[in-house]
Enzyme design. Structure first.
Site, short mmCIF file in Angstrom:
data_model
loop_
_atom_site.label_atom_id
_atom_site.label_comp_id
_atom_site.label_asym_id
_atom_site.label_seq_id
_atom_site.Cartn_x
_atom_site.Cartn_y
_atom_site.Cartn_z
CB SER A 137 -36.37 16.52 0.91
OG SER A 137 -37.43 17.24 1.50
CE LYS A 192 -37.63 13.34 -0.50
NZ LYS A 192 -38.99 13.19 -0.98
CG HIS A 195 -38.11 13.88 4.56
ND1 HIS A 195 -39.03 14.28 3.61
CD2 HIS A 195 -37.50 15.02 4.99
CE1 HIS A 195 -38.99 15.59 3.48
NE2 HIS A 195 -38.06 16.06 4.30
CG ASN A 196 -41.58 12.31 1.33
OD1 ASN A 196 -40.58 12.96 1.62
ND2 ASN A 196 -41.97 12.15 0.09
#
Length: 491
Positions: A137, A192, A195-196
């Protein structure tokens, strides 16, 4: 260095496949940290352009085939794929396997869906090789200057890639690398994905705050720029607040404020939707991130909304209070809502860790997100402290720091929600955050009525407050239903 020389004596520390901007920038980042990198792209002309352009004079070896790429690599070979998620990853795995030896490592650095990474880890390990699926990221700039990296997969692979990943990743203010081993098989790509999802939530919350200021308070872009600049100096300090500040001040060559020229229809690549689907699959109330995804879907209905705006009526109220005080209310409401977004994201990670047997380091995840990534913010340090104190913390809201923060924000938060309702300005994510908070703090919700309804029409049974958990009962509500009840029960 010629290609022939390098093949006779393997030079490269790592190979990378895929020369789009993220791939190129990661290669340049690796080379700048002292690593020699071999590269390959399916369109060979891109290899030539890169080697003779941005990579010229650097320790970067251009390769014209997969065989040439793997021949250039020191053992154990490490090949990182920076290609489009989906079938392209599977295709390259099949091309790579014949050229690799047991113990060599394939790394997928794209935005792959975590179930695919679980499947691929198992498959590659069955062939005697090792596999890593890692979230990366930070966008183009992060790839070049230091991204947040979230690796998971085959644990035996980590010691071999750790020196490279921790050299190229972002660092915290204390110099700690924003990269650590996440867990087995799909854990890295799952983190991840979360996170998104939080990124979706943060962006939607910021946009709702912007609309309240613009439409509700009538502030100019310059005035909002000043507000976001001030907020970025305090508890809201973060990358997204920082870039919002800059966007609101940006003018083109003709002096136009660019923000006002952008069509209000949002795009998405699907990772937010994956997060919400994962939450539904695991029964976790990821309400705020869900509203952020649906907010983008609603924005895409531009033509319908234009037509509806001509016929559907709402309040015509104007804000008549103290603008400065309400802006401070907005700051507190945004902060409280962001805490809810992270709390929900961590709930989802807890559930996934139990389901998939991952030993996630929750404080370590917060550390990885402190630098390089899109959701980097000052208060991630407090999240790390919370989980370092109590790795078994059930919910972030139960930590003393965040409990106090929610208490301090409550009056302002509720004032913002009620004001938005009176003005007819939609704030689905901020209001969903408050609804979750109120639901989570209630020891009794109306699901008792819901269970009675389910039992009435479908004999789905219910538990009783005066009996032990796990005992199920059915009532013959009409006198005609009999005693037969449904065997399936999901709480």
């Amino acid at each position: 260095m010629t290609q022939a020389d390098s093949i006779n004596s393997p030079q490269a520390d790592i190979g990378l496949v895929g020369l789009a901007v993220m791939g190129e920038n990661l290669i340049l980042n690796m080379e700048s940290k002292g690593f020699t990198v071999a590269c390959f792209n399916r369109t060979i002309s891109k290899v030539d352009d890169f080697v003779n352009g941005r990579a010229k004079g650097k320790k970067i070896i251009g390769c014209r085939s997969i065989g040439e790429l793997t021949a250039n690599l020191k053992k154990p070979r490490k090949v990182m794929l920076m290609v489009k998620a989906g079938q392209a990853v599977d295709d390259f795995i099949e091309q790579l396997l014949p050229s690799l030896d047991n113990g060599d490592i394939i790394i997928d650095g794209g935005n792959s869906h975590f179930p695919d990474t679980i499947r691929r880890t198992k498959y590659v390990e069955s062939k005697g090789k090792l596999y890593i699926g890692t979230g990366v990221s930070g966008g183009e700039e992060g790839a070049l200057r230091g991204p947040s990296i979230m690796p998971g997969g085959s644990p035996a692979a980590w010691p071999n890639v750790k020196p490279i990943f921790q050299a190229i990743c972002a660092k915290t203010d204390k110099g700690e690398p924003c990269c650590e081993w996440v867990g087995e098989n799909g854990a890295g790509h799952f983190v991840k994905m979360v996170h998104n999802g939080i990124e979706y939530g943060d962006m939607q919350l910021t946009c709702e705050t912007y609309q309240l200021m613009k439409e509700g308070l009538g502030l100019s872009n310059a005035e909002m720029h000043k507000v976001f600049a001030e907020w970025n100096q305090g508890e809201l300090n973060s990358y997204l607040i920082e870039i919002t500040r800059d966007i609101l001040a940006y003018k083109d060559e003709q002096g136009n404020e660019v923000i006002d020229l952008i069509l209000d229809t949002a795009g998405q690549k699907g990772t937010g939707k994956w997060t919400v689907v994962a939450a539904l699959d695991s029964g976790q109330p990821l309400t705020l991130i869900g509203e952020a995804v649906f907010g983008r879907c609603l924005s895409a209905l531009k033509d319908e909304r234009v037509k509806a705006s001509q016929v559907l009526k709402g309040p015509k109220a104007q804000f008549k209070g103290d603008k400065a005080k309400f802006i401070d209310d907005l700051r507190k409401a945004l902060y409280a809502s962001k805490i809810i977004s992270y709390a929900q994201g961590y709930q989802l990670m807890h559930a996934a860790a139990k389901e998939y047997g991952w030993n996630l380091n929750y404080g370590g995840v917060a550390l990885m997100w402190q630098g390089g990534c899109i959701i980097r913010s000052a208060f991630l340090g407090e999240i790390k402290k919370a989980f370092d104190k109590n790795q078994n913390l059930e919910n972030l809201l139960l930590d003393p720091f965040f409990r106090r923060a929610m208490t301090k924000a409550q009056v302002s938060w509720r004032r913002v929600v009620t004001t938005a309702v009176k003005l007819g300005i939609p704030i689905p994510a901020i209001s969903a955050a408050m609804a979750f908070y109120d639901g989570y703090r209630h020891d009794r919700l109306p699901a008792n009525l819901l269970q009675a309804q389910r039992d009435y029409f479908g004999a789905h049974t219910y538990e009783r407050v005066d009996k032990p958990r796990g005992e199920f009962f059915h009532t013959n509500w009409t006198g005609r239903g009999g005693d037969t009840s449904s065997s399936a029960y999901t709480a």
